[in-house]
Design a protein around this motif. Structure first.
Motif, PDB file in Angstrom:
ATOM      1  N   LEU A 284      20.199  33.415  37.253  1.00 13.44           N
ATOM      2  CA  LEU A 284      20.552  32.077  36.774  1.00 13.44           C
ATOM      3  C   LEU A 284      21.412  32.169  35.516  1.00 13.44           C
ATOM      4  O   LEU A 284      22.436  31.491  35.396  1.00 13.44           O
ATOM      5  CB  LEU A 284      19.291  31.266  36.501  1.00 13.44           C
ATOM      6  CG  LEU A 284      18.479  30.811  37.708  1.00 13.44           C
ATOM      7  CD1 LEU A 284      17.181  30.152  37.270  1.00 13.44           C
ATOM      8  CD2 LEU A 284      19.289  29.835  38.577  1.00 13.44           C
ATOM      9  N   ASP A 288      24.977  33.455  38.815  1.00 11.74           N
ATOM     10  CA  ASP A 288      25.064  33.869  40.215  1.00 11.74           C
ATOM     11  C   ASP A 288      24.056  33.063  41.036  1.00 11.74           C
ATOM     12  O   ASP A 288      22.943  33.520  41.308  1.00 11.74           O
ATOM     13  CB  ASP A 288      24.793  35.366  40.350  1.00 11.74           C
ATOM     14  CG  ASP A 288      25.250  35.928  41.686  1.00 11.74           C
ATOM     15  OD1 ASP A 288      25.207  35.178  42.676  1.00 11.74           O
ATOM     16  OD2 ASP A 288      25.657  37.099  41.729  1.00 11.74           O
ATOM     17  N   ASP A 289      24.463  31.853  41.426  1.00 12.19           N
ATOM     18  CA  ASP A 289      23.566  30.968  42.155  1.00 12.19           C
ATOM     19  C   ASP A 289      23.169  31.547  43.511  1.00 12.19           C
ATOM     20  O   ASP A 289      22.034  31.351  43.979  1.00 12.19           O
ATOM     21  CB  ASP A 289      24.214  29.602  42.356  1.00 12.19           C
ATOM     22  CG  ASP A 289      24.386  28.836  41.064  1.00 12.19           C
ATOM     23  OD1 ASP A 289      23.955  29.352  40.013  1.00 12.19           O
ATOM     24  OD2 ASP A 289      24.938  27.724  41.101  1.00 12.19           O
ATOM     25  N   ARG A 290      24.087  32.251  44.157  1.00 12.87           N
ATOM     26  CA  ARG A 290      23.792  32.801  45.479  1.00 12.87           C
ATOM     27  C   ARG A 290      22.638  33.782  45.415  1.00 12.87           C
ATOM     28  O   ARG A 290      21.702  33.716  46.225  1.00 12.87           O
ATOM     29  CB  ARG A 290      25.040  33.486  46.033  1.00 12.87           C
ATOM     30  CG  ARG A 290      24.843  34.125  47.417  1.00 12.87           C
ATOM     31  CD  ARG A 290      26.101  34.859  47.852  1.00 12.87           C
ATOM     32  NE  ARG A 290      26.390  35.976  46.970  1.00 12.87           N
ATOM     33  CZ  ARG A 290      25.887  37.207  47.151  1.00 12.87           C
ATOM     34  NH1 ARG A 290      25.058  37.458  48.162  1.00 12.87           N
ATOM     35  NH2 ARG A 290      26.193  38.180  46.310  1.00 12.87           N
ATOM     36  N   ALA A 292      20.407  34.070  42.972  1.00 15.18           N
ATOM     37  CA  ALA A 292      19.201  33.365  42.517  1.00 15.18           C
ATOM     38  C   ALA A 292      18.536  32.636  43.682  1.00 15.18           C
ATOM     39  O   ALA A 292      17.312  32.687  43.841  1.00 15.18           O
ATOM     40  CB  ALA A 292      19.557  32.384  41.414  1.00 15.18           C
ATOM     41  N   ARG A 293      19.334  31.959  44.506  1.00 11.04           N
ATOM     42  CA  ARG A 293      18.763  31.253  45.662  1.00 11.04           C
ATOM     43  C   ARG A 293      18.116  32.225  46.643  1.00 11.04           C
ATOM     44  O   ARG A 293      17.058  31.948  47.215  1.00 11.04           O
ATOM     45  CB  ARG A 293      19.855  30.445  46.368  1.00 11.04           C
ATOM     46  CG  ARG A 293      20.176  29.123  45.724  1.00 11.04           C
ATOM     47  CD  ARG A 293      21.013  28.247  46.654  1.00 11.04           C
ATOM     48  NE  ARG A 293      21.148  26.906  46.111  1.00 11.04           N
ATOM     49  CZ  ARG A 293      22.153  26.498  45.341  1.00 11.04           C
ATOM     50  NH1 ARG A 293      23.123  27.365  45.041  1.00 11.04           N
ATOM     51  NH2 ARG A 293      22.180  25.267  44.887  1.00 11.04           N
ATOM     52  N   ALA A 364      14.566  27.482  38.278  1.00  9.93           N
ATOM     53  CA  ALA A 364      15.568  27.524  39.342  1.00  9.93           C
ATOM     54  C   ALA A 364      15.696  26.165  40.027  1.00  9.93           C
ATOM     55  O   ALA A 364      16.799  25.747  40.403  1.00  9.93           O
ATOM     56  CB  ALA A 364      15.199  28.594  40.366  1.00  9.93           C
ATOM     57  N   ALA A 367      17.953  24.061  37.778  1.00 15.47           N
ATOM     58  CA  ALA A 367      19.333  24.533  37.705  1.00 15.47           C
ATOM     59  C   ALA A 367      20.068  24.372  39.029  1.00 15.47           C
ATOM     60  O   ALA A 367      21.254  24.036  39.058  1.00 15.47           O
ATOM     61  CB  ALA A 367      19.352  25.999  37.270  1.00 15.47           C
ATOM     62  N   LEU A 368      19.368  24.607  40.138  1.00 12.32           N
ATOM     63  CA  LEU A 368      20.001  24.614  41.450  1.00 12.32           C
ATOM     64  C   LEU A 368      19.803  23.322  42.218  1.00 12.32           C
ATOM     65  O   LEU A 368      20.334  23.180  43.330  1.00 12.32           O
ATOM     66  CB  LEU A 368      19.448  25.783  42.280  1.00 12.32           C
ATOM     67  CG  LEU A 368      19.568  27.178  41.656  1.00 12.32           C
ATOM     68  CD1 LEU A 368      18.854  28.210  42.519  1.00 12.32           C
ATOM     69  CD2 LEU A 368      21.029  27.556  41.459  1.00 12.32           C
ATOM     70  N   ARG A 559      22.826  22.778  34.194  1.00 14.93           N
ATOM     71  CA  ARG A 559      23.235  24.120  33.810  1.00 14.93           C
ATOM     72  C   ARG A 559      23.349  24.301  32.303  1.00 14.93           C
ATOM     73  O   ARG A 559      23.971  25.245  31.823  1.00 14.93           O
ATOM     74  CB  ARG A 559      24.566  24.481  34.484  1.00 14.93           C
ATOM     75  CG  ARG A 559      24.506  24.502  36.009  1.00 14.93           C
ATOM     76  CD  ARG A 559      23.245  25.152  36.573  1.00 14.93           C
ATOM     77  NE  ARG A 559      23.140  26.563  36.303  1.00 14.93           N
ATOM     78  CZ  ARG A 559      23.371  27.516  37.206  1.00 14.93           C
ATOM     79  NH1 ARG A 559      23.701  27.175  38.439  1.00 14.93           N
ATOM     80  NH2 ARG A 559      23.254  28.789  36.892  1.00 14.93           N
TER      81      ARG A 559
END
Length: 618
Positions: A284, A288-290, A292-293, A364, A367-368, A559
């Motif tokens: 996070l 790098d959201d990818r 983190a998800r 997360a 943020a996401l 964010r």
């Protein structure tokens, strides 16, 4: 008798229930039996997803001849290190007197009064020079016990005295809190360890066979506020290298425990809740959201149990074509896994590790903008607070199948769960979680004669205490924060939420106590150094008043880089303020629109209602 382990609240112990070894679980009963029989105690410590623990179990503990030697001349105790971390730490410290190659399985021989007098790790069933065979080791220990008893007892007494000295806590002095300059120097020492070729940390001149670990606490320190941008870049490069390597499962996004080579190849395939929870935060902060998800999805879909709690780990081994295979399942693509049974998970719900996951998923989720992650965090929190707490309010270390362990919670459990609940309260707006977190934190703190005492309520493991053994007080932040670091972090968050300056003083005193060793060896003190960096900078607290939490302003706030980020309704803000969290006092909606309050060290700027007025950077 195998039945002693059959009903254990540890999958690791249950896996040994059918051994011909007459195992005892950890407890006074084993030592009483050793005193009755006048034989030494063999304490075997491991954990469910430990590969070499499985190997030693198959080679030696399942062998009838080895079991006969153990049953005739010893009392054998099986310990899950994840269930009894204090026992593991105390015996690991003792083992350091006999071997430099510390690890698991850990095998310690002790007197009937619990004093260690010899130790090692894995021993093969037959001698493999320079390693002795396990039967040879048993014979030598038995011979020493029967023929040279006075030497054995003297060794145990000396070791116990040395461990007691190590366990003495240093008095905290807030005036020695690390300065910004000292923290920058510590970050510089970490930066100098960067493996510029493959990412992560490695000593200069390290060969390709050097194992590499994620070392999450150190990465989180490098991502701390106001350190040089170079520091955060080191963490980002490490994450990028790990995420594109064999260390990360390309199918479900989870990370393995470590790689056996410097270029992150040939992983050790067990997957730990602690590593993956910590790496969510690293991803996070790295933007790098990818990744983190992917990690969050693995934690939720693979490690979350039907009860709501998160399993401790997933095994490295599975059965393929009738044979046990280490890593074979993970080497298949999605289609190749479809008809295979996945490696088992260790369903032990460890209190503190769940606290880590609860906090990471809550952050997360904000943020996401992933509500499912927030519900997973809430579900886990409710499960832990329901099952892993005694009727008298005392935490237990773990539970299995919703049955609490007899093992008392360690300091890390109290601190990590408190921290996770604070984060969950901020994400959900539900003050009850923050109140419970404050209660857990307060239970660990005692002020007496001007000295702060930080310890797990209940006094730790009673068997160790009766034997005069204790884990060293100088805990390090390895794959996850130590107990003291966890309490310091939770205290900082409590202060940032407005629970009172007492908590700032607690965090400052604890970082000051740890400063000499932490600043000198930052690779093993990342979590405590991160708290020190937050204290040196002062907290940034962002409160968004919105009902419901939707719209352009809310999206812009997701964010924001802040120590506290919370979305609450006006009524929830009032509830927080009424419960003693002063950050929320006077926080209201402007004209009924979503409103953001950006506070630095409790000094709040004018509230804003437009997304272009939101500053993501500190």
């Amino acid at each position: 008798m195998a039945s002693r382990l059959a009903d254990a609240t540890s999958p690791y112990l249950r896996a040994h229930a059918d051994n011909p070894v007459a195992w005892f679980p950890w407890g006074e009963e084993a030592f009483a039996e050793a005193r009755r029989r006048d034989v030494p105690v063999m304490v075997s410590i491991g954990y469910s997803t430990c590969h070499w623990c499985h190997v030693m179990a198959r080679e030696s503990f399942s062998d009838a001849a080895v079991a006969a030697v153990l049953n005739d001349g010893f009392v054998s105790v099986k310990v899950d290190r994840e269930e009894h971390p204090e026992v593991d730490a105390a015996y690991m410290a003792a083992a350091g007197a006999f071997t430099r190659n510390l690890g698991w399985p850990l095998t310690v021989f002790a007197t009937p009064d619990g004093q260690p007098f010899f130790a090692g790790t894995y021993w093969p069933p037959e001698a493999r020079p320079p390693m002795a065979g396990f039967p040879q080791v048993l014979g030598a220990v038995r011979e020493a016990w029967t023929q040279r008893r006075s030497e054995v007892l003297d060794t145990g007494t000396q070791l116990a005295a040395a461990l007691a000295r190590l366990a003495e806590a240093e008095a905290a002095d807030e005036s020695r809190t690390p300065t910004r300059e000292q923290l920058s120097d510590a970050a510089g020492r970490l930066i100098a360890l960067e493996d510029r070729e493959h990412g992560g940390f490695a000593a200069a001149g390290a060969g390709m066979q050097t194992p590499k670990f994620p070392t999450v606490p150190a990465l989180r320190f490098l991502q701390a506020p106001r350190l040089d941008r170079t520091a955060a870049d080191v963490a980002t490069r490490a994450l990028t290298a790990m995420a594109s390597s064999e260390l990360r499962d390309a199918v479900d996004g989870g990370f393995f425990r470590y790689a056996t080579r410097r270029d992150w190849t040939v992983p050790h395939y067990e997957r730990m809740l602690t590593d993956n929870a910590g790496l969510i935060d690293v991803a996070l902060d790295a933007g790098d959201d990818r990744v983190a998800r992917g990690i969050a999805s693995f934690v939720r879909e693979v490690l979350q149990l039907p009860s709501g709690g998160f399993a401790a780990a997933q095994d490295s081994e599975s059965t393929i074509d009738g044979a046990r295979s280490e890593g074979g399942y993970y080497l298949r693509d999605a289609a190749g896994r479809r008809d295979l049974a996945p490696p088992a998970v260790d369903g032990k719900v460890v209190t503190g590790w769940n606290g880590m996951a609860i906090g990471a998923l809550a952050r997360a989720a904000l943020a996401l903008d992933e509500p499912d992650l927030l519900e997973a965090a809430r579900w886990a929190a409710d499960a832990v607070l329901e099952v892993n707490v005694d009727d008298d309010g005392m935490l237990r270390r773990a539970s299995l199948d919703e049955i609490p362990s007899r093992a008392p919670a360690a300091l890390e459990d109290w601190g990590l769960l408190a921290g996770g609940l604070f984060d969950l309260a901020a994400a959900t707006g539900e003050v009850a979680y923050a109140v419970r977190a404050r209660e857990l934190l307060d239970a660990c703190l005692t002020d007496g004669s001007g000295t702060l005492i930080v310890r797990a309520p209940g006094g730790g493991d009673p068997v160790l205490a009766a034997q005069g053994l204790a884990a060293p007080a100088d805990e390090s932040d390895g794959d996850h924060p130590s107990g003291r670091s966890a309490v310091a972090a939770a205290a900082f968050t409590a202060w940032a939420l407005g629970a009172g300056d007492r908590y700032r003083r607690v965090a400052a005193a604890m970082t000051a106590t740890a400063a000499p060793s932490a600043l000198a060896q930052p690779i093993g003190a990342g979590a405590m150094l991160r708290v020190a960096a937050q204290l040196a900078e002062g907290p940034r607290q962002v409160v968004v008043i919105a009902a419901p939490p939707t719209g352009a302003l809310v999206d812009a706030a997701r964010r924001v880089r802040a120590d506290v980020l919370t979305f609450v309704t006006p009524a929830q803000a009032e509830a927080f303020a009424a419960a003693g969290f002063s950050l929320f006092e006077g926080k209201t909606s402007q004209g009924g629109a979503p409103t953001l309050y950006d506070c630095r060290d409790f000094a709040c700027r004018l509230p804003v209602t437009e997304p272009d007025q939101v500053s993501a950077e500190r």
